[in-house]
Each structure stands twice: as structure tokens, then as C-alpha cells.
Design a protein around this motif. Structure first.
Motif, PDB file in Angstrom:
ATOM      1  N   UNK A 131      -8.306  10.384   7.619  1.00 13.98           N
ATOM      2  CA  UNK A 131      -8.980   9.103   7.413  1.00 13.98           C
ATOM      3  C   UNK A 131     -10.410   9.418   7.011  1.00 13.98           C
ATOM      4  N   UNK A 132     -10.951   8.668   6.055  1.00 12.04           N
ATOM      5  CA  UNK A 132     -12.334   8.974   5.665  1.00 12.04           C
ATOM      6  C   UNK A 132     -13.164   7.714   5.520  1.00 12.04           C
ATOM      7  N   UNK A 133     -14.399   7.820   5.981  1.00 13.46           N
ATOM      8  CA  UNK A 133     -15.375   6.743   5.805  1.00 13.46           C
ATOM      9  C   UNK A 133     -15.696   6.670   4.311  1.00 13.46           C
ATOM     10  N   UNK A 134     -15.825   5.461   3.779  1.00 10.80           N
ATOM     11  CA  UNK A 134     -15.742   5.271   2.331  1.00 10.80           C
ATOM     12  C   UNK A 134     -17.082   5.297   1.600  1.00 10.80           C
ATOM     13  N   UNK A 135     -18.199   5.158   2.310  1.00  7.76           N
ATOM     14  CA  UNK A 135     -19.462   4.966   1.594  1.00  7.76           C
ATOM     15  C   UNK A 135     -19.915   6.220   0.855  1.00  7.76           C
ATOM     16  N   UNK A 136     -19.656   7.388   1.418  1.00  2.00           N
ATOM     17  CA  UNK A 136     -20.194   8.640   0.863  1.00  2.00           C
ATOM     18  C   UNK A 136     -19.438   9.109  -0.373  1.00  2.00           C
ATOM     19  N   UNK A 137     -18.194   8.712  -0.524  1.00  2.00           N
ATOM     20  CA  UNK A 137     -17.428   9.189  -1.666  1.00  2.00           C
ATOM     21  C   UNK A 137     -16.061   8.554  -1.719  1.00  2.00           C
ATOM     22  N   UNK A 138     -15.344   8.894  -2.763  1.00  3.01           N
ATOM     23  CA  UNK A 138     -14.031   8.299  -3.004  1.00  3.01           C
ATOM     24  C   UNK A 138     -12.928   9.322  -2.745  1.00  3.01           C
ATOM     25  N   UNK A 139     -11.739   9.021  -3.191  1.00  2.00           N
ATOM     26  CA  UNK A 139     -10.593   9.817  -2.799  1.00  2.00           C
ATOM     27  C   UNK A 139     -10.526  11.218  -3.366  1.00  2.00           C
ATOM     28  N   UNK A 140     -11.279  11.506  -4.436  1.00  2.37           N
ATOM     29  CA  UNK A 140     -11.155  12.798  -5.101  1.00  2.37           C
ATOM     30  C   UNK A 140     -11.418  13.959  -4.146  1.00  2.37           C
ATOM     31  N   UNK A 141     -12.581  13.967  -3.493  1.00  2.00           N
ATOM     32  CA  UNK A 141     -12.938  15.079  -2.610  1.00  2.00           C
ATOM     33  C   UNK A 141     -11.948  15.199  -1.465  1.00  2.00           C
ATOM     34  N   UNK A 177     -22.440  -3.409   3.851  1.00  2.00           N
ATOM     35  CA  UNK A 177     -21.338  -4.157   4.467  1.00  2.00           C
ATOM     36  C   UNK A 177     -21.625  -4.328   5.956  1.00  2.00           C
ATOM     37  N   UNK A 178     -21.526  -5.548   6.422  1.00  2.00           N
ATOM     38  CA  UNK A 178     -21.828  -5.831   7.827  1.00  2.00           C
ATOM     39  C   UNK A 178     -20.574  -6.039   8.670  1.00  2.00           C
ATOM     40  N   UNK A 179     -19.455  -6.367   8.057  1.00  2.00           N
ATOM     41  CA  UNK A 179     -18.241  -6.531   8.846  1.00  2.00           C
ATOM     42  C   UNK A 179     -17.708  -5.159   9.253  1.00  2.00           C
ATOM     43  N   UNK A 180     -16.753  -5.143  10.168  1.00  2.00           N
ATOM     44  CA  UNK A 180     -16.159  -3.884  10.603  1.00  2.00           C
ATOM     45  C   UNK A 180     -15.553  -3.154   9.413  1.00  2.00           C
ATOM     46  N   UNK A 181     -15.915  -1.880   9.272  1.00  2.00           N
ATOM     47  CA  UNK A 181     -15.449  -1.108   8.121  1.00  2.00           C
ATOM     48  C   UNK A 181     -14.227  -0.249   8.432  1.00  2.00           C
ATOM     49  N   UNK A 182     -13.763  -0.268   9.670  1.00  2.00           N
ATOM     50  CA  UNK A 182     -12.725   0.707  10.049  1.00  2.00           C
ATOM     51  C   UNK A 182     -11.426   0.486   9.292  1.00  2.00           C
ATOM     52  N   UNK A 183     -11.054  -0.756   9.008  1.00  2.00           N
ATOM     53  CA  UNK A 183      -9.771  -1.002   8.366  1.00  2.00           C
ATOM     54  C   UNK A 183      -9.807  -0.741   6.869  1.00  2.00           C
ATOM     55  N   UNK A 184     -11.000  -0.713   6.294  1.00  2.00           N
ATOM     56  CA  UNK A 184     -11.090  -0.404   4.866  1.00  2.00           C
ATOM     57  C   UNK A 184     -11.294   1.092   4.634  1.00  2.00           C
ATOM     58  N   UNK A 185     -11.393   1.875   5.723  1.00  2.00           N
ATOM     59  CA  UNK A 185     -11.379   3.329   5.586  1.00  2.00           C
ATOM     60  C   UNK A 185      -9.975   3.749   5.150  1.00  2.00           C
ATOM     61  N   UNK A 186      -9.816   4.371   4.001  1.00  2.00           N
ATOM     62  CA  UNK A 186      -8.469   4.769   3.580  1.00  2.00           C
ATOM     63  C   UNK A 186      -7.905   5.864   4.485  1.00  2.00           C
ATOM     64  N   UNK A 187      -6.589   5.839   4.664  1.00  2.00           N
ATOM     65  CA  UNK A 187      -5.916   6.950   5.346  1.00  2.00           C
ATOM     66  C   UNK A 187      -4.882   7.546   4.400  1.00  2.00           C
ATOM     67  N   UNK A 188      -4.661   8.857   4.521  1.00  2.00           N
ATOM     68  CA  UNK A 188      -3.729   9.582   3.660  1.00  2.00           C
ATOM     69  C   UNK A 188      -2.866  10.471   4.539  1.00  2.00           C
ATOM     70  N   UNK A 189      -1.593  10.131   4.656  1.00  2.00           N
ATOM     71  CA  UNK A 189      -0.681  10.828   5.560  1.00  2.00           C
ATOM     72  C   UNK A 189      -0.147  12.097   4.906  1.00  2.00           C
TER      73      UNK A 189
END
Length: 642
Positions: free
Chosen positions: A356-366, A120-132
Motif C-alpha cells: 500500500x502506498x501513500x499517494x502524494x509523493x508519487x504514482x504507481x511507477x516507482x 486534501x483534508x478528508x481521510x486519505x487512507x482509502x484512496x491509497x492504492x494497494x497492489x496485491x
């Protein structure tokens, strides 16, 4: 381990356990209290993710496209898909199967998924999920310094428990009354599981000490397992201090509190050129600026940032409401974040917390496992308390280091431009939330309907009500029950949901209550079938991604199947999360024409957080979703629609 010890007197057994714990370094300060199987206990026994038959994938793909296309469009797509199946697709499938047989340690989707994210070449910050996080029920513990200290200490204990192999593995319980119990956990370490499905734990090693490194064309993941320091950001300034000593022990909670208090009291003004905003840039632009940073003599400090256990962002803002909180946790001001870190814990001035987590390394489980552990420990077994004094003898001025980077005019201009681009992008993002309080999971299950199916139907119905169209709708579904499984997509638009949506929105008076109830039942039955297929590794989305990736890696021209207009961007992109630790979650749409939807279904209400760009009206959309839920529950109560 008691059953493996030789028979001896009780005193000797107790002494042996104490000596063993001492040898392992298992102390209250270093480790969380664990009672179940070790993290990787089930890993080797996990089944491999199956590669679906090509004809099944094509059939499922066409079934997903049927309600989205008119007759001529569908016939064209059908012709392209069948040509792929009998031609290049057949050869690619054979190669994919052969490769999979030679790589039994992983899954066939692992590399394609990782490559897709890192490309992905566009900015990835907004697609990083956040969990409050939910607030601490003891309100005085929501003080920023107290909560930050407890969360940092708990996170380090989680990390050390993980590294020692003592963290319990994730398990999907098939019968909670029988398998989600203390007795089952004790038995599970010795026997195969018949009442539950263990989950893949391989992404956990990227949870700490990891960062996404920008590179031209394809990024890289970096992990420094030897690093012992925490990265703290405040006012765009970056601080580091060790939270594990040279002997591998966690520093004391009083020391952590002292260091964080020192940072919060630091009079240094906001950074004039906050480096963190560069992580919000286009990936190729950021890669070029990072090269310039290294050339300017900042390589060592960048490696310190990259290798930090995780990032703690201390914000000075007080949250006004849920929408303000969502924006802050998704992106903030762009200056007090390092969006490339695997995980970031964010604490606002009033103690609101999020991951907040960067998404490439893994998904929401961990991340969810991590969040649940942090919340449980900090709310039930906090290590510091309101009014407790920081360690008096600690020299935080010496222990804490503020990173200072060498910046020339070109780098300063790059940071200014990145901030301008950040402000421009986030100004177009709108977030809204909805709470439907007239019913939830209890009534839906009583009506023998899948709650998730009804939520997905309400989204489709809401879009139809707002725009008069049926939109591509996908729901994320975990395939973590397989070795190195990630996620796949449930394409939730079906002929059944299309028919039902039109009946509710355009023709409510033409159908009896019984007919509408029957349509809801048909939607639910079909949705359950789709979920079952994807959970069992029979989804078509990841399979097509793997075939496309294989063709691309061999230098082949992209087949028409993947350039077909029907193979379009997702409009209703959704994910559901529910946890005792979590208040709500969110992410931005992957396309400027879509909605980003996170939702939770409780016994008596349904909540949704939605985001959009100016192409779509998220406020109106959620109003339409709410109206759709009202209609559905009205019909379930046996009442006619007005």
C-alpha cells in the motif's frame, strides 16, 4: 565499465573489477544483481513536459464535455470556457509559460499536483492504492515469517541498490522484441535510446524513509535518509529495529528472521489505544492530535516512525476470499497501519502480501518497479527457507524496541473517536470483483481494436445499462516519459462511445453486426488518439489544474470555468495495471457518488476490481459490465445480439 579500463591481462582486469566492487560495497548481502544503466542515467536527457496551447486545452475540454451535456448546458459551458480563454486564462497561460522557462529542472505540473494531494483534508487512507502480490509459486514459502523475512531483506537490498545508483531506470519499450533485451540494456548505458523511452525516476527518493506529516490546511512530506530502522506493526503495537548497521551494511537474513519471529511471538495484547488509527482521520483533526502528541512528550518516537525505511504490517487474520483480501489490504482494522508511510508491506497470517502506498509523493511507477523486484527476488532467489532456524546468537529482545507513547485522556478520546470514524467509513465501502473469461487481448488485437478502449467502453456501457445515463469517466495515464511528469487523465467518454453504448444497450436490433463492429472501431480509433495526446503531454486536465493553482496562489477569485457544474467529479475513476508480480490492485472512489475501478486485460480474459459507497451498487454495476463485454465479444465473433 570494462570498455573504460586500460588494456591489461585478463587476471588484472578481473582483479580490478573485484577491487572496484569491494570499494563500492557491492556484496550479495547488500545489493540486488544489476546489469543495465544506473537509475538516473537518462534523467537529464528526459524531455520537458510541454505546456499545451490554451486554445488546444479549451478545445479538448469542450470535446470531453460534449457527450455529457445537453444542448443548453453545453452552450453555457462553451461560453464560460471561451471567456476564460480570451480573458484571465490568456494572462495565466503567459505567466505559466514564463514560470516554466525559469524552472527548467522540473515540470509545470509538479508543484500543482503535489499541492493538490497535500491539500486534501478528508481521510486519505482509502484512496491509497494497494497492489496485491501473486502468491509465491512454491507454496511453503508463503509462510508468514518466511515470506516477511524474504520481503524485508529484498526491500533493503533494493533500497541500497537504489542509493548506490545501480538500480536500472524504468523504460517504456516501444518495440519489446528489439529493446527489452539483455543486449539492449548493455548498450543503453553508453548510447541514446532510439527503441525505447526512458521514464522519470525522480520520485524514487521518496520511496524509503518518507512519511506524509499532517499539517493544518496543507500537509508536508518528510524524509530522513540517515535512518536505518524498520517499523513493524502487529496488533496495533509498533516495533522498530535496525536493518542496516552503523557501517551501512544490511543485517543478515537470519537476524531479520529472528527479530520478526520475536515480534510474532510477543504476548503483548492488542494495543488499547492504537496510534495508527489516527492516520485514518480527517487531516486537520490528525494534525491537531499530532501537535498534542508532541506536547505530551512523544516527539522522538514520532520521528522514529516518520523516518523508518518503510512499514511492515503483520496481520493475524487468514483471508477467506478475494473480497476479504481487498478490504484487508485497503484498510484492515485501521489499527495495524500507518497510512501516512510512503510504502507499507502487508503480510497476513496465511502469507498473502500486498503493498500500500501513500499517494502524494508519487504514482504507481516507482511502486510497481519495487514490487516487481521484490517478487522476482523472493520467488527466484529467497534468502531464508522454510524450516531454516533464526540466528541463535541474536538477542532480539535487546535489538527490538516496542514504542510506547505517553497518552493523556484527551489523546485517548481522540484515538477512540478516530476508530469510531474509521469503522463508520469503512462500513459503507463495498468491494466486488469480476472475471470475464470469454475473451481478452488476443481477440481484440486480432479485430484491430485497442483492448483498453474496449474496457473503457464496457464501463461506460455498463453504467448506461444500470443507470440510463452517460457518466464522467476518466482513466489515469502516466506522463513519466517527461522530466518530473506525473499523471494526467484520459477523459474516455466521447461522442463515439456515447453513440456506440446507446446502440448496444438500447437499440441492438436496429443495427447490423457490421454497423456495430464499425462503431467499435470508431471508439477504438478515437481512444487511441486520446491516449496519444495525453502520453505526449497534451492532456487538458493537468493543464487546467496548473492554471487554477496559479490563480489561487495569486489570490485571484476562482474563475467560473472551475465552478461550472460541468467541471464535475469523476464517476468512473479507473486505472489499469498488469504485472507478473501482481495478482490485482484496488482503491476506493474519490467521491461518494463514484466507482473506483482497477482492471487488467490478459490474452484470454479481463479482470476488474471495483469499489463503491452506498450511493452506487457495485455488484449490479459489474454484472452490467460483464453483460456489456459479452455483447461486444458476441459482435466481434460476427453474431447478432439477442
Amino acid at each position: 565499465m570494462a570498455s573504460l579500463l586500460p588494456v591489461r591481462c585478463v587476471a588484472s582486469q578481473r582483479k580490478s573489477r573485484i577491487n572496484l566492487r569491494t570499494a563500492l560495497g557491492i556484496t550479495k548481502q547488500n545489493y540486488s544483481s544489476k546489469k543495465g544503466s544506473p537509475l538516473m542515467h537518462h534523467q537529464k536527457s528526459l524531455p520537458r513536459l510541454p505546456i499545451p496551447k490554451l486554445e488546444d486545452t479549451v478545445r479538448r475540454y469542450l470535446a470531453a464535455q460534449r457527450p455529457l451535456l445537453d444542448g443548453d448546458q453545453f452552450r453555457r459551458t462553451e461560453k464560460i470556457a471561451h471567456a476564460f480563454q480570451s480573458g484571465v486564462g490568456k494572462r495565466l497561460q503567459e505567466e505559466l509559460v514564463a514560470q516554466d522557462k525559469n524552472n527548467t529542472h522540473t515540470s509545470y505540473v509538479s508543484e500543482p499536483w503535489l499541492n493538490w494531494f497535500l491539500s486534501i483534508r478528508y481521510s486519505t487512507m482509502l484512496t491509497n492504492p494497494f497492489m496485491v502480490f501473486n502468491p509465491d509459486p512454491k507454496t511453503e514459502y508463503n509462510d508468514q515469517l518466511v515470506r516477511a523475512t524474504n520481503m524485508v531483506c529484498s526491500a533493503v537490498r533494493f533500497m541500497k541498490t537504489l542509493q548506490a545508483g545501480l538500480q536500472e531506470p524504468g523504460v517504456s519499450h516501444l518495440n519489446l522484441t528489439k529493446s527489452d533485451t539483455d543486449d539492449f540494456q548493455r548498450v543503453a548505458r553508453w548510447a541514446p535510446s532510439f527503441l525505447s523511452r526512458p521514464l522519470d525516476m525522480s520520485p524514487f527518493f521518496r520511496l524509503f524513509n518518507s512519511t506524509r506529516i499532517p499539517k493544518r490546511r496543507v500537509d508536508e512530506l518528510f524524509t530522513d535518509e540517515k535512518a536505518r530502522h524498520l517499523l513493524v506493526m502487529r496488533k496495533g503495537n509498533m516495533y522498530v529495529f535496525d536493518i542496516v548497521d552503523r557501517d551501512g551494511n544490511s543485517v543478515t537474513p537470519a537476524e531479520v528472521q529472528s527479530h520478526l519471529k520475536y515480534i510474532l511471538s510477543d504476548p503483548t495484547p492488542a494495543a488499547a489505544f492504537p496510534l495508527g488509527v489516527l492516520t485514518s482521520e480527517n487531516r486537520d483533526v490528525w494534525a491537531g492530535l499530532r501537535d498534542k502528541l508532541i506536547a505530551a512528550g512523544n516527539a522522538e518516537d514520532l520521528q522514529i516512525v516518520d523516518g523508518a525505511l518503510f512499514c511492515l504490517s503483520l496481520d493475524d487474520d487468514i483471508m477467506r476470499d478475494r473480497i476479504h483480501l481487498s478490504h484487508n489490504m485497503m484498510h484492515g482494522d485501521g489499527c495495524n497501519r500507518w497510512f501516512d508511510k510512503s510504502i507499507t508491506i502487508i503480510l497476513t497470517k496465511d502469507g498473502q502480501a500486498s503493498i500500500s502506498h501513500e499517494h502524494s509523493w508519487g504514482d504507481g511507477l516507482a511502486v510497481l518497479v519495487f514490487q516487481n523486484e521484490i517478487f522476482e527476488e523472493t520467488t527466484e532467489r529467497p534468502l531464508v527457507h522454510p524450516g531454516s532456524a533464526a540466528a541463535a546468537a541474536v538477542d532480539s529482545a535487546s535489538a527490538v524496541r516496542r514504542l510506547q507513547f505517553n497518552l493523556d485522556s484527551e489523546l485517548e478520546n481522540g484515538i477512540k473517536k478516530a476508530k469510531e470514524n474509521f469503522d463508520s467509513l469503512v462500513s459503507t465501502l463495498t468491494i466486488d470483483a469480476m472475471e470475464f473469461k470469454k475473451g481478452g487481448k488476443a481477440l481484440l488485437k486480432k479485430s484491430k481494436l485497442s483492448p483498453d478502449a474496449v474496457a473503457q467502453l464496457a464501463f461506460q456501457m455498463g453504467f448506461l445499462r444500470q443507470y440510463g445515463q452517460t457518466a464522467v469517466a476518466c482513466e489515469t495515464c502516466s506522463t513519466a516519459a517527461f522530466r518530473h511528469g506525473r499523471t494526467d487523465s484520459i477523459w474516455s467518454v466521447t461522442l463515439q462511445t456515447q453513440r456506440c453504448s446507446h446502440a448496444f444497450v438500447f437499440q441492438p436490433g436496429r443495427h447490423s453486426v457490421e454497423q456495430l463492429q464499425a462503431m467499435l472501431s470508431e471508439c477504438s480509433t478515437r481512444h487511441r488518439q486520446l491516449i496519444k495526446e495525453v502520453i505526449m503531454g497534451q492532456g487538458f486536465d493537468s493543464h487546467l489544474l496548473a492554471l487554477e493553482y496559479l490563480a489561487h496562489s495569486e489570490g485571484e477569485a476562482v474563475h467560473g470555468l472551475f465552478t461550472d457544474p460541468a467541471h464535475t467529479a469523476i464517476i468512473l475513476d479507473s486505472s489499469t495495471l498488469t504485472s507478473p508480480a501482481m495478482d490485482f490492485a484496488g482503491f476506493a472512489p474519490n467521491t461518494h457518488d463514484g466507482f473506483g475501478l482497477t482492471y487488467s486485460i490478459f490474452d484470454d480474459w479481463i479482470g476488474c476490481t471495483a469499489s463503491s459507497y452506498p450511493t452506487r451498487n457495485v455488484h449490479e454495476f459489474l454484472q452490467c459490465v460483464h453483460k456489456s463485454l459479452e455483447d461486444i465479444f458476441t459482435v466481434l465473433e460476427g453474431k447478432t445480439l439477442g
